[in-house]
Design a protein around this motif. Structure first.
Motif, PDB file in Angstrom:
ATOM      1  N   ALA A   1       0.817  -1.218   0.000  1.00 45.57           N
ATOM      2  CA  ALA A   1       0.000   0.000   0.000  1.00 45.57           C
ATOM      3  C   ALA A   1       0.848   1.264   0.000  1.00 45.57           C
ATOM      4  O   ALA A   1       0.530   2.232   0.673  1.00 45.57           O
ATOM      5  CB  ALA A   1      -0.945  -0.005   1.197  1.00 45.57           C
TER       6      ALA A   1
ATOM      7  N   VAL B   1      -7.249   1.638  -0.681  1.00 44.65           N
ATOM      8  CA  VAL B   1      -6.384   0.452  -0.683  1.00 44.65           C
ATOM      9  C   VAL B   1      -6.051   0.011   0.735  1.00 44.65           C
ATOM     10  O   VAL B   1      -6.201  -1.160   1.085  1.00 44.65           O
ATOM     11  CB  VAL B   1      -5.097   0.734  -1.497  1.00 44.65           C
ATOM     12  CG1 VAL B   1      -4.100  -0.413  -1.332  1.00 44.65           C
ATOM     13  CG2 VAL B   1      -5.427   0.930  -2.965  1.00 44.65           C
TER      14      VAL B   1
ATOM     15  N   GLY C   1      -0.193   1.078  -4.013  1.00 47.42           N
ATOM     16  CA  GLY C   1      -0.439  -0.353  -4.074  1.00 47.42           C
ATOM     17  C   GLY C   1       0.288  -1.033  -5.212  1.00 47.42           C
ATOM     18  O   GLY C   1       1.361  -0.605  -5.637  1.00 47.42           O
TER      19      GLY C   1
END
Length: 479
Positions: free
Chosen positions: A363, A447, A378
């Motif tokens: 991430a 994310v 990500g």
């Protein structure tokens, strides 16, 4: 020789070391930092801040020229002297008075000089005048010495006195011709900056431009660089470099072609600043990257922490992610874990434990401040597939948005989300286009928070903004 004792001793007072010390102090422990150069580190004086200052003038001018009405008000080119003067101010004129004052404010002593581990929990600091100070750490020593530019073994390159990112960021003059070896973030940003400042730039990108990003990101940047007059040589590699008596530089490529320049910038990677910090005294290899466990403790070759688990490493030096914001994130995690262990409190592990740097794995947000900007967080599609995920990739043309057409005439860009089909969450997001950097944090939250796509339908983007791309991506994905 004098001796002092603290709970924690931090070697390196860049953004990472500063944040470790601050976090430790907030937790009620005493801390001291050691710095051989400027307090504030690479980011403050030779990277993040001054380089973005070099880039901003050109970006603002391009943006104005893309909007009718503003375009007509622009009557000249960049004022190079003014750009460099602004850059100087963001680098604090290479003085660290403000950073030192901040350390004093939070109650963290600074020891100027070269810090070297002499034994377990002991750091010796040698000052410029040769005097030595011994610092004992009750709980932990944290290595936050960062990284330096890697200069590859190309014949004649070192003798040619090349620029690294430091010289490029701090130059007092713009060269007429600049050759750039490399195609990564530093190479791409500096090619963008110096082309806008009037240099004739040649980029020798052996492995392509932005090779770690989604392929379309590099393609957009190459197209823009070439439109701005930069010669981008994909697959080109220098085999020798020579600086003549008149100061000019000649680079010989693998096919025998010669590239002439006034300066050559090497931007092919980084190397850890661990060569002379005493790693050998505790059984580690000088000059090597430091391997850490999930709480950022340094481990030996067998994967276990050193005896007593007293040595930690945060930031570039552990090679997890070479980005300032991720280093500061690690600093907060390592500061908290040291405090917890010192107080015999439980260490929170697991996916969301605050004592582990989980976002380093899948991430990581990053912005490349080229024209156009590249913003990502990500995994790329290729990385997600390599990780064994069953994915679906959804793309959208940013130029098709009402907000982008208002933002600039001829807006050109693209967005991609990578969806984990088994969990129905986004695991990767990439944006390429003018001013997309400020859109990135929404993707980062999606994310990191693993927000289900069904829930994202209820996050309604305002109209007319470029953020409407979220709705368009969800529509393309379907219910």
């Amino acid at each position: 020789m004098s001796t002092h004792t603290y709970d924690v001793v931090v070697i390196g007072a860049g953004p990472v070391g500063e944040n470790v010390a601050d976090r430790v102090a907030q937790g009620g422990l005493s801390a001291a930092v050691v710095e051989r150069e400027l307090v504030g580190g690479e980011c403050s004086y030779w990277a993040c801040m001054p380089t973005k200052a070099l880039l901003r003038g050109g970006a603002a001018l391009r943006a104005a020229r893309q909007v009718p009405g503003a375009r007509e008000a622009v009557t000249g080119d960049l004022d190079v002297v003014a750009v460099l003067r602004r850059r100087d101010s963001f680098a604090s004129h290479w003085k660290d008075d403000g950073q030192v004052a901040w350390l004093e404010q939070v109650g963290v002593p600074l020891y100027r000089g070269h810090g070297r581990i002499s034994s377990a929990r002991v750091v010796e600091v040698t000052g410029e005048d040769g005097t030595t100070t011994t610092l004992n750490a009750r709980c932990a020593v944290v290595v936050a010495t960062g990284s330096g530019a890697l200069v590859p073994d190309i014949e004649g390159l070192r003798r040619a006195r090349p620029w690294t990112s430091r010289e490029a960021a701090a130059t007092s003059a713009v060269p007429g011709r600049l050759a750039v070896i490399g195609g990564g973030v530093v190479a791409s940003e500096m090619a963008t900056a110096f082309a806008a400042l009037g240099a004739s730039v040649t980029v020798l990108a052996r492995d392509g431009v932005l090779p770690s990003a989604e392929p379309f990101a590099g393609e957009h940047v190459v197209e823009s660089l070439r439109e701005s007059g930069v010669s981008v040589r994909l697959g080109a590699e220098a085999v020798s470099v020579k600086r003549a008596d008149d100061g000019t530089v000649s680079l010989t490529l693998t096919d025998g072609e010669q590239v002439e320049a006034d300066e050559v910038l090497v931007a092919v990677g980084r190397t850890p600043n661990t060569r002379d910090i005493g790693l050998d005294t505790v059984g580690l290899t000088p000059g090597a990257w430091l391997t850490v466990d999930d709480t950022l403790r340094v481990t030996g070759e067998d994967g276990t922490p050193l005896d007593g688990g007293w040595l930690y490493a945060a930031g570039d030096v552990n090679r997890r992610v070479l980005l300032t914001h991720q280093g500061k994130y690690q600093a907060r995690a390592v500061g908290d874990v040291i405090v917890a262990r010192a107080k015999d409190e439980p260490v929170e592990r697991g996916r969301w434990g605050r004592h582990v740097a989980t976002s380093d794995e899948r991430a990581v947000p990053q912005v490349v401040f080229t024209d156009p900007e590249v913003a990502s967080v990500g995994l790329t599609a290729a990385a997600a597939e390599a990780a064994g995920l069953r994915i679906r990739v959804v793309d959208h043309d940013l130029a098709a948005l009402a907000g982008s057409s208002l933002h600039a005439e001829g807006y050109h860009g693209r967005a991609r989300m990578v969806v984990d089909e088994d969990r129905k969450v986004i695991v990767g997001f990439t944006l390429v286009g003018p001013d997309v950097a400020e859109l990135l944090h929404a993707a980062t939250i999606a994310v990191v928070g693993e927000v289900p796509l069904d829930r994202l339908w209820h996050a309604v983007p305002a109209f007319p903004t470029v953020s409407e791309v979220w709705l368009r991506l969800l529509e393309a994905y379907g219910r």
